[in-house]
Design a protein around this motif. Structure first.
Motif, PDB file in Angstrom:
ATOM      1  N   ARG A   1       0.824  -1.235   0.088  1.00 47.14           N
ATOM      2  CA  ARG A   1       0.170   0.141   0.148  1.00 47.14           C
ATOM      3  C   ARG A   1       0.942   1.341   0.085  1.00 47.14           C
ATOM      4  O   ARG A   1       0.660   2.133  -0.481  1.00 47.14           O
ATOM      5  CB  ARG A   1      -0.882  -0.014   1.295  1.00 47.14           C
ATOM      6  CG  ARG A   1      -1.974  -1.051   1.224  1.00 47.14           C
ATOM      7  CD  ARG A   1      -2.988  -0.736   2.256  1.00 47.14           C
ATOM      8  NE  ARG A   1      -3.942  -1.827   2.403  1.00 47.14           N
ATOM      9  CZ  ARG A   1      -3.986  -2.958   3.226  1.00 47.14           C
ATOM     10  NH1 ARG A   1      -2.851  -3.049   3.759  1.00 47.14           N
ATOM     11  NH2 ARG A   1      -4.828  -3.933   3.264  1.00 47.14           N
ATOM     12  N   LEU A   2       2.048   1.028   0.663  1.00 49.65           N
ATOM     13  CA  LEU A   2       2.676   2.363   0.924  1.00 49.65           C
ATOM     14  C   LEU A   2       3.471   2.559  -0.690  1.00 49.65           C
ATOM     15  O   LEU A   2       3.538   3.770  -0.991  1.00 49.65           O
ATOM     16  CB  LEU A   2       3.911   2.241   1.950  1.00 49.65           C
ATOM     17  CG  LEU A   2       3.497   2.269   3.304  1.00 49.65           C
ATOM     18  CD1 LEU A   2       4.550   1.873   4.445  1.00 49.65           C
ATOM     19  CD2 LEU A   2       3.207   3.982   3.802  1.00 49.65           C
ATOM     20  N   THR A   3       3.871   1.590  -1.369  1.00 48.75           N
ATOM     21  CA  THR A   3       4.673   1.931  -2.533  1.00 48.75           C
ATOM     22  C   THR A   3       3.532   2.426  -3.391  1.00 48.75           C
ATOM     23  O   THR A   3       3.802   3.344  -4.294  1.00 48.75           O
ATOM     24  CB  THR A   3       5.148   0.602  -3.017  1.00 48.75           C
ATOM     25  OG1 THR A   3       6.079   0.038  -2.048  1.00 48.75           O
ATOM     26  CG2 THR A   3       5.704   0.646  -4.552  1.00 48.75           C
ATOM     27  N   ARG A   4       2.148   1.968  -3.444  1.00 43.22           N
ATOM     28  CA  ARG A   4       1.300   2.337  -4.549  1.00 43.22           C
ATOM     29  C   ARG A   4       0.693   3.591  -4.077  1.00 43.22           C
ATOM     30  O   ARG A   4       0.490   4.484  -4.995  1.00 43.22           O
ATOM     31  CB  ARG A   4       0.094   1.219  -4.465  1.00 43.22           C
ATOM     32  CG  ARG A   4       0.204  -0.226  -4.947  1.00 43.22           C
ATOM     33  CD  ARG A   4      -1.105  -0.864  -5.163  1.00 43.22           C
ATOM     34  NE  ARG A   4      -1.849  -1.194  -3.990  1.00 43.22           N
ATOM     35  CZ  ARG A   4      -1.631  -2.123  -3.188  1.00 43.22           C
ATOM     36  NH1 ARG A   4      -0.784  -2.858  -3.314  1.00 43.22           N
ATOM     37  NH2 ARG A   4      -2.484  -2.444  -2.078  1.00 43.22           N
ATOM     38  N   ARG A   5       0.972   4.046  -2.599  1.00 44.67           N
ATOM     39  CA  ARG A   5       0.539   5.571  -2.477  1.00 44.67           C
ATOM     40  C   ARG A   5       1.503   6.351  -3.051  1.00 44.67           C
ATOM     41  O   ARG A   5       1.079   7.382  -3.723  1.00 44.67           O
ATOM     42  CB  ARG A   5       0.057   5.366  -0.975  1.00 44.67           C
ATOM     43  CG  ARG A   5      -0.281   6.796  -0.468  1.00 44.67           C
ATOM     44  CD  ARG A   5      -1.734   7.284  -1.256  1.00 44.67           C
ATOM     45  NE  ARG A   5      -2.771   6.422  -1.073  1.00 44.67           N
ATOM     46  CZ  ARG A   5      -3.748   6.488  -0.410  1.00 44.67           C
ATOM     47  NH1 ARG A   5      -3.535   7.309   0.685  1.00 44.67           N
ATOM     48  NH2 ARG A   5      -4.740   5.681  -0.719  1.00 44.67           N
TER      49      ARG A   5
ATOM     50  N   ASP B   1      -6.925  -4.233  17.033  1.00 37.68           N
ATOM     51  CA  ASP B   1      -8.279  -4.288  16.621  1.00 37.68           C
ATOM     52  C   ASP B   1      -8.900  -3.046  15.850  1.00 37.68           C
ATOM     53  O   ASP B   1      -9.631  -3.222  14.721  1.00 37.68           O
ATOM     54  CB  ASP B   1      -9.125  -4.598  17.786  1.00 37.68           C
ATOM     55  CG  ASP B   1      -8.972  -6.019  18.287  1.00 37.68           C
ATOM     56  OD1 ASP B   1      -8.591  -6.798  17.629  1.00 37.68           O
ATOM     57  OD2 ASP B   1      -9.630  -6.188  19.492  1.00 37.68           O
ATOM     58  N   MET B   2      -8.492  -1.809  16.060  1.00 37.64           N
ATOM     59  CA  MET B   2      -8.845  -0.661  15.318  1.00 37.64           C
ATOM     60  C   MET B   2      -8.300  -0.658  14.040  1.00 37.64           C
ATOM     61  O   MET B   2      -9.188  -0.249  13.141  1.00 37.64           O
ATOM     62  CB  MET B   2      -8.121   0.481  16.269  1.00 37.64           C
ATOM     63  CG  MET B   2      -8.598   1.177  17.407  1.00 37.64           C
ATOM     64  SD  MET B   2      -7.893   2.359  18.306  1.00 37.64           S
ATOM     65  CE  MET B   2      -8.212   3.694  16.822  1.00 37.64           C
ATOM     66  N   VAL B   3      -7.068  -1.246  13.841  1.00 34.45           N
ATOM     67  CA  VAL B   3      -6.578  -1.316  12.379  1.00 34.45           C
ATOM     68  C   VAL B   3      -7.610  -2.199  11.612  1.00 34.45           C
ATOM     69  O   VAL B   3      -7.736  -1.998  10.392  1.00 34.45           O
ATOM     70  CB  VAL B   3      -5.140  -1.706  12.542  1.00 34.45           C
ATOM     71  CG1 VAL B   3      -4.789  -1.874  10.946  1.00 34.45           C
ATOM     72  CG2 VAL B   3      -4.111  -0.580  12.853  1.00 34.45           C
TER      73      VAL B   3
ATOM     74  N   PRO C   1      -2.707   3.478   3.642  1.00 37.20           N
ATOM     75  CA  PRO C   1      -1.769   2.833   4.407  1.00 37.20           C
ATOM     76  C   PRO C   1      -1.509   3.281   5.984  1.00 37.20           C
ATOM     77  O   PRO C   1      -1.969   4.486   5.831  1.00 37.20           O
ATOM     78  CB  PRO C   1      -0.286   3.356   3.779  1.00 37.20           C
ATOM     79  CG  PRO C   1      -0.633   3.768   2.323  1.00 37.20           C
ATOM     80  CD  PRO C   1      -2.005   4.310   2.509  1.00 37.20           C
ATOM     81  N   ILE C   2      -1.348   2.368   6.855  1.00 35.32           N
ATOM     82  CA  ILE C   2      -1.234   2.692   8.168  1.00 35.32           C
ATOM     83  C   ILE C   2      -0.070   2.083   8.618  1.00 35.32           C
ATOM     84  O   ILE C   2       0.540   0.986   8.390  1.00 35.32           O
ATOM     85  CB  ILE C   2      -2.360   2.016   8.891  1.00 35.32           C
ATOM     86  CG1 ILE C   2      -3.814   2.365   8.521  1.00 35.32           C
ATOM     87  CG2 ILE C   2      -2.274   1.988  10.507  1.00 35.32           C
ATOM     88  CD1 ILE C   2      -4.819   1.996   9.650  1.00 35.32           C
ATOM     89  N   VAL C   3       0.626   3.154   9.283  1.00 37.36           N
ATOM     90  CA  VAL C   3       2.120   2.761  10.211  1.00 37.36           C
ATOM     91  C   VAL C   3       1.896   2.925  11.456  1.00 37.36           C
ATOM     92  O   VAL C   3       1.240   3.846  12.087  1.00 37.36           O
ATOM     93  CB  VAL C   3       2.857   3.686   9.393  1.00 37.36           C
ATOM     94  CG1 VAL C   3       4.320   3.289  10.285  1.00 37.36           C
ATOM     95  CG2 VAL C   3       3.150   3.529   7.898  1.00 37.36           C
ATOM     96  N   LEU C   4       2.059   2.013  12.348  1.00 30.71           N
ATOM     97  CA  LEU C   4       2.293   1.804  13.717  1.00 30.71           C
ATOM     98  C   LEU C   4       3.638   2.590  14.067  1.00 30.71           C
ATOM     99  O   LEU C   4       4.812   2.069  13.733  1.00 30.71           O
ATOM    100  CB  LEU C   4       2.237   0.263  14.374  1.00 30.71           C
ATOM    101  CG  LEU C   4       0.947  -0.225  13.884  1.00 30.71           C
ATOM    102  CD1 LEU C   4       0.936  -1.497  14.872  1.00 30.71           C
ATOM    103  CD2 LEU C   4      -0.307   0.621  14.468  1.00 30.71           C
TER     104      LEU C   4
ATOM    105  N   GLY D   1      -3.692  -5.718   8.938  1.00 27.14           N
ATOM    106  CA  GLY D   1      -3.636  -4.797   7.945  1.00 27.14           C
ATOM    107  C   GLY D   1      -2.813  -3.587   8.004  1.00 27.14           C
ATOM    108  O   GLY D   1      -2.996  -2.535   7.351  1.00 27.14           O
ATOM    109  N   VAL D   2      -1.887  -3.805   9.118  1.00 24.75           N
ATOM    110  CA  VAL D   2      -0.626  -2.869   9.174  1.00 24.75           C
ATOM    111  C   VAL D   2       0.245  -2.904   8.113  1.00 24.75           C
ATOM    112  O   VAL D   2       0.500  -3.944   7.697  1.00 24.75           O
ATOM    113  CB  VAL D   2       0.155  -3.042  10.510  1.00 24.75           C
ATOM    114  CG1 VAL D   2       1.124  -2.211  10.662  1.00 24.75           C
ATOM    115  CG2 VAL D   2      -1.057  -2.947  11.777  1.00 24.75           C
TER     116      VAL D   2
END
Length: 277
Positions: A16-20, A96-98, A109-112, A135-136
């Protein structure tokens, strides 16, 4: 300095990061990366904010994992973490939030972002597996030493998780190649020495040639954070970097004025960055 060769074997070219970042290059604009603390001011409001950030203008979301001793963070984020912990926020609830977010958004994209202690207590392997399954997309671990990061990085890559390196103004040049070699997704360039939320004028100008040097050493996009508090600063950084990270200003707006005002700030920053040359 000579450019560091691209090791394509370690890069996830379909994340997702690469595509974004590829999509944003087509649009000729920088990414707006927004940081919020999981569970702040409470679990329900935190879920609502996370869900609404992309529509407000966030291209990438950093989700803070609350920790009792966040040494790199300023007062705003420290207090956000304390509130979250007091309300019972845990790593399980954060993941769980993710997972819930992914039910409605398969693309953002979500980054912790956080510290090693909670992950080690949870179990590194268990955490990496759970994060990937939720899905992180990536991890920013503030206190992971370079010398101890190789094994975690390798396992994260196996699971499709980017290990995003932090580069500070004081990072020794001789350590930089090894640090970048452990990186995926993007590089987080700390704008100046200090903690999150610190204020400094002319952040973009202060980066000088160092940002150009960094770009020559890595194929990864460069995100700049620390001290971005308004549209003018965000736009100035967007003109020279691939992404702008906004954290403390957003957390403060949420604390002082609530969700709607925080989302309005995201919109203001996104609009300002789109005007960047």
């Amino acid at each position: 300095m000579s450019a560091m060769p691209l090791n394509t074997e370690t890069l996830n070219t379909d994340s997702r990061l690469t595509r974004r970042f590829a999509a944003l290059r087509e649009e000729q604009r920088a990414a707006l990366v927004t940081y919020v603390m999981a569970g702040d001011p409470d679990l329900e409001q935190s879920r609502q904010l996370l869900e609404r950030l992309p529509k407000a203008g966030a291209d990438i979301i950093e989700l803070g994992m609350p920790f009792s001793d966040p040494m790199a963070d300023g007062v705003a984020i420290q207090r956000a973490g304390q509130r979250a912990l007091a309300n019972g926020q845990t790593l399980v609830r954060t993941l769980d939030m993710v997972r819930d977010f992914r039910e409605g958004d398969a693309d953002t994209p979500i980054v912790l972002m956080g510290y090693l202690n909670p992950i080690q207590r949870f179990g590194e392997e268990r955490f990496l597996q759970a994060a990937a399954e939720a899905g992180v997309d990536g991890l920013i671990l503030v206190d992971l030493p370079l010398e101890h990061g190789a094994a975690l990085t390798a396992r994260a890559r196996d699971l499709g998780l980017a290990r995003i390196p932090l580069v500070a103004p004081t990072t020794p040049l001789e350590r930089l190649p090894a640090l970048l070699a452990q990186g995926d997704g993007f590089v987080y360039r700390i704008a100046f020495n200090g903690v999150t939320g610190s204020q400094r004028l002319d952040i973009a100008a202060s980066l000088g040639d160092s940002l150009c040097d960094l770009k020559r050493q890595t194929p990864l996009p460069i995100a700049v954070g620390f001290g971005v508090r308004d549209g003018d600063t965000a736009a100035a950084i967007a003109a020279i970097a691939d992404a702008v990270v906004v954290g403390s200003a957003l957390v403060e707006r949420l604390t002082d004025q609530g969700i709607e005002a925080a989302l309005a700030l995201v919109g203001e920053l996104a609009e300002a960055m789109q005007r960047a040359p």
